[in-house]
Design a protein around this motif. Sequence first.
Motif, PDB file in Angstrom:
ATOM      1  N   SER A  93       0.861  -1.053  -0.020  1.00  0.00           N
ATOM      2  CA  SER A  93      -0.159   0.035  -0.143  1.00  0.00           C
ATOM      3  C   SER A  93       0.712   1.144   0.202  1.00  0.00           C
ATOM      4  N   THR A  94       0.321   2.162  -0.590  1.00  0.00           N
ATOM      5  CA  THR A  94       1.293   3.532  -0.620  1.00  0.00           C
ATOM      6  C   THR A  94       1.035   4.402   0.333  1.00  0.00           C
ATOM      7  N   GLU A  95       0.634   3.898   1.500  1.00  0.00           N
ATOM      8  CA  GLU A  95       0.426   4.761   2.592  1.00  0.00           C
ATOM      9  C   GLU A  95       1.247   3.919   3.609  1.00  0.00           C
ATOM     10  N   ALA A  96       1.705   4.683   4.772  1.00  0.00           N
ATOM     11  CA  ALA A  96       2.512   3.785   5.938  1.00  0.00           C
ATOM     12  C   ALA A  96       1.603   3.811   6.952  1.00  0.00           C
ATOM     13  N   PHE A  97       1.555   2.509   7.553  1.00  0.00           N
ATOM     14  CA  PHE A  97       0.441   2.350   8.850  1.00  0.00           C
ATOM     15  C   PHE A  97       1.304   1.615   9.583  1.00  0.00           C
ATOM     16  N   THR A  98       1.281   1.789  10.991  1.00  0.00           N
ATOM     17  CA  THR A  98       1.768   0.816  12.058  1.00  0.00           C
ATOM     18  C   THR A  98       0.644   0.061  12.274  1.00  0.00           C
ATOM     19  N   GLN A  99       0.738  -1.001  12.996  1.00  0.00           N
ATOM     20  CA  GLN A  99      -0.261  -1.845  13.304  1.00  0.00           C
ATOM     21  C   GLN A  99      -1.474  -1.234  14.100  1.00  0.00           C
ATOM     22  N   LYS A 100      -1.277  -0.381  14.849  1.00  0.00           N
ATOM     23  CA  LYS A 100      -2.359   0.464  15.538  1.00  0.00           C
ATOM     24  C   LYS A 100      -2.929   1.547  14.519  1.00  0.00           C
ATOM     25  N   GLN A 101      -2.233   1.982  13.493  1.00  0.00           N
ATOM     26  CA  GLN A 101      -2.831   2.935  12.669  1.00  0.00           C
ATOM     27  C   GLN A 101      -3.641   2.037  11.553  1.00  0.00           C
ATOM     28  N   LEU A 102      -3.618   0.838  11.373  1.00  0.00           N
ATOM     29  CA  LEU A 102      -4.266   0.163  10.264  1.00  0.00           C
ATOM     30  C   LEU A 102      -5.557   0.574  10.300  1.00  0.00           C
ATOM     31  N   PRO A 103      -6.288   1.063   9.306  1.00  0.00           N
ATOM     32  CA  PRO A 103      -7.602   1.362   8.970  1.00  0.00           C
ATOM     33  C   PRO A 103      -8.442   0.046   8.780  1.00  0.00           C
ATOM     34  N   ASN A 104      -9.781   0.145   8.635  1.00  0.00           N
ATOM     35  CA  ASN A 104     -10.627  -1.052   8.256  1.00  0.00           C
ATOM     36  C   ASN A 104     -10.346  -1.624   6.844  1.00  0.00           C
TER      37      ASN A 104
END
Length: 677
Positions: A93-104
């Motif tokens: 994915s071209t956005e960076a997400f930590t485990q806590k930040q992952l959206p639905n």
Amino acid sequence: MLNAAALLLALLCAANAAAADDLADKLRDDSELSQSTAKSLSRLMPVRFYSLLESNAIANSTLSLRSCTIFVPTNEAFQRYKSKTAHVLYHISTEAFTQKQLPNTVSSDMAGNPPLYITKNSNGDIFVNNARIIPSLSVETNSNGKRQIMHIIDEVLEPLTVKAGHSETPNNPNAFKFLSNAEEYNVDKIGVRTYRNQVSLAKKESIFNAAGQHTFLVPVDEGFKLAARSSLVDAKVIDGHVIPNTVIFTAAAQHDDPKTSAAFEDLLKVTVSFFKQKNGKMYVKSNTIAGDAKHREGVVLAEIVKANIPVSNGVVHLIHRPLMIIDTTVTQFLQVCGENAENGALRKFYEVIMDNGGAVLDDINNLSEVTILAPSNEAWNSSNINNVLRDRNKMRQILNMHIIKDRLNVDKIRQKNANLIAQVPTVNNNTFLYFNVRGEGSETVITVEGGGVNATVIQADVAQTNGFVHIIDHVLGVPYTTVLGKLESDPMMSDTYKMGKFSHFNDQLNNTQRRFTYFVPRDKGWQKTELDYPSAHKKLFMVDFAYHSKSILERHLAISDKEYTMKDLVKLSHESGSVVLPTFRDSLSIRVEEEAGHLHDEYASHEWTGYVIIWNYKKINVYRPDVECTNGIIHVIDYPLLEEKDVVVAGGSYLPESSICIILANLIMITVAKFLN
């Protein structure tokens, strides 16, 4: 450590050395990625996935120039992966997400940007589609303002792809477009034409076109072999195959957690849940809690034949038959589970019936109303059962113990259980099953006892046209536990178990070198003594009177080189006038007789010839005779072998108020006499 860093360097930043150095430093400095973890991390970095990254120009460009999140499957995941092609861009994915930040949902970098669905279960596990993120192995790096995060996952992500030669077919379809063009997608050779036609006839396209995130259950053509079945798929049935506003992939599904279907309204209420057998087979079930004239109440099971097909508005699971439709007899259901499915839910039960000549199946087929307690496949794995399977006569009795001539669903069992533990006659002569229901709603636990075996209902209310099937976790009538294990697990004997536990009487009951005949008062019997002897009853359940409790229980336990069935005891009584059985300290003298009549509670509907124990001029009904255990036999009786004089003050650790008053009076009299002298 250097190898791990180098491999990670190549993986994340094939064209960006600075970012790679940062990530290598992160590996060295992070306490969670110390030596042992770093070694496992290098093991988890598959050469195959690295080669996919290396050979994909878009992936290289993304890793060089953009922030991103990358989901990296383990080596083991690739070994299990059956497809020839793994889609690397579907993992980025071209956005960076930590485990806590992952959206639905996360947009993937694959053509058409098909979404990745993020779900969490009650244990806190995080899933990307059907793959679980391994929580301790996520890594983040930031160089030149580009934030890049890697999550290790335990499964290769598999998008829905179009077959070769169908370039006009949409690459990221919603559920309706998939249903309309299913033959053009890579989902094996599985047809859904029949169900698609019914959706069109019912004008229900809108529910598959609905925006959002939903779970769609689609029956395959194989499930419509019965000619009339397709005509039963109306608009309400189609609604019952959709879980709105919830995406459920199988790995993240909570076992037997009912979800509200789209068919949930004032007059019709249908829930849907998932469950997995120990052999790995995944099933889905509908439960019509409230039915109407066209839709019967009850559970319908369907095996998932192709799971986890991602679409733009949720996930599709292909199932082997339609839900909600109850159009087969109990016999047909058993045949389908046994004959047509290598890993059918009741395959072994069906095989045992057929190995025994198949007559039991004919008997079931001749019943207009029937309930089957069907042992699961795993229930037949016990070594104790192998010995019984060779004895056809015994096996016929055991199979008959699982058959009830009545339509008995959970609600009816609960009604029978309102005032006592429900007892139900089986087709095996003079054999009863004893049901117990605890809890409400999804917390409900149903147990059933038959022939000394306590089983838990693991799937209730599987509805058929002429009755119900309840799947249980043990074979009834084949003991697998000792006298102590039976006492501990049987809700009808809990008071006797508690009394024996605090008095240490139970310690001997696991001994498999001895044979016990235990006359166990059921809980209701002890409750009767509270009315007859309130003072004695109270003391029996006090630790201070453990000695008395133990002495009374010893009277109920015969210890010998053999156990005694009720028929044995009747025969001995007729021969000698009474039976003297050896107990731990003394002996027990009783007479046992057979009596015709209504020997069970007033709520029971079945009269039969039962047994009565005569002890000290008292007649005590035998509520459940011949409960077999691996080291003896239990006879559940309606009243304990008890008299009020059995519990006396001497030996207790405290004195009742009357005794204290007498002692005080005597002390006062002695003091006064001394004073007068």
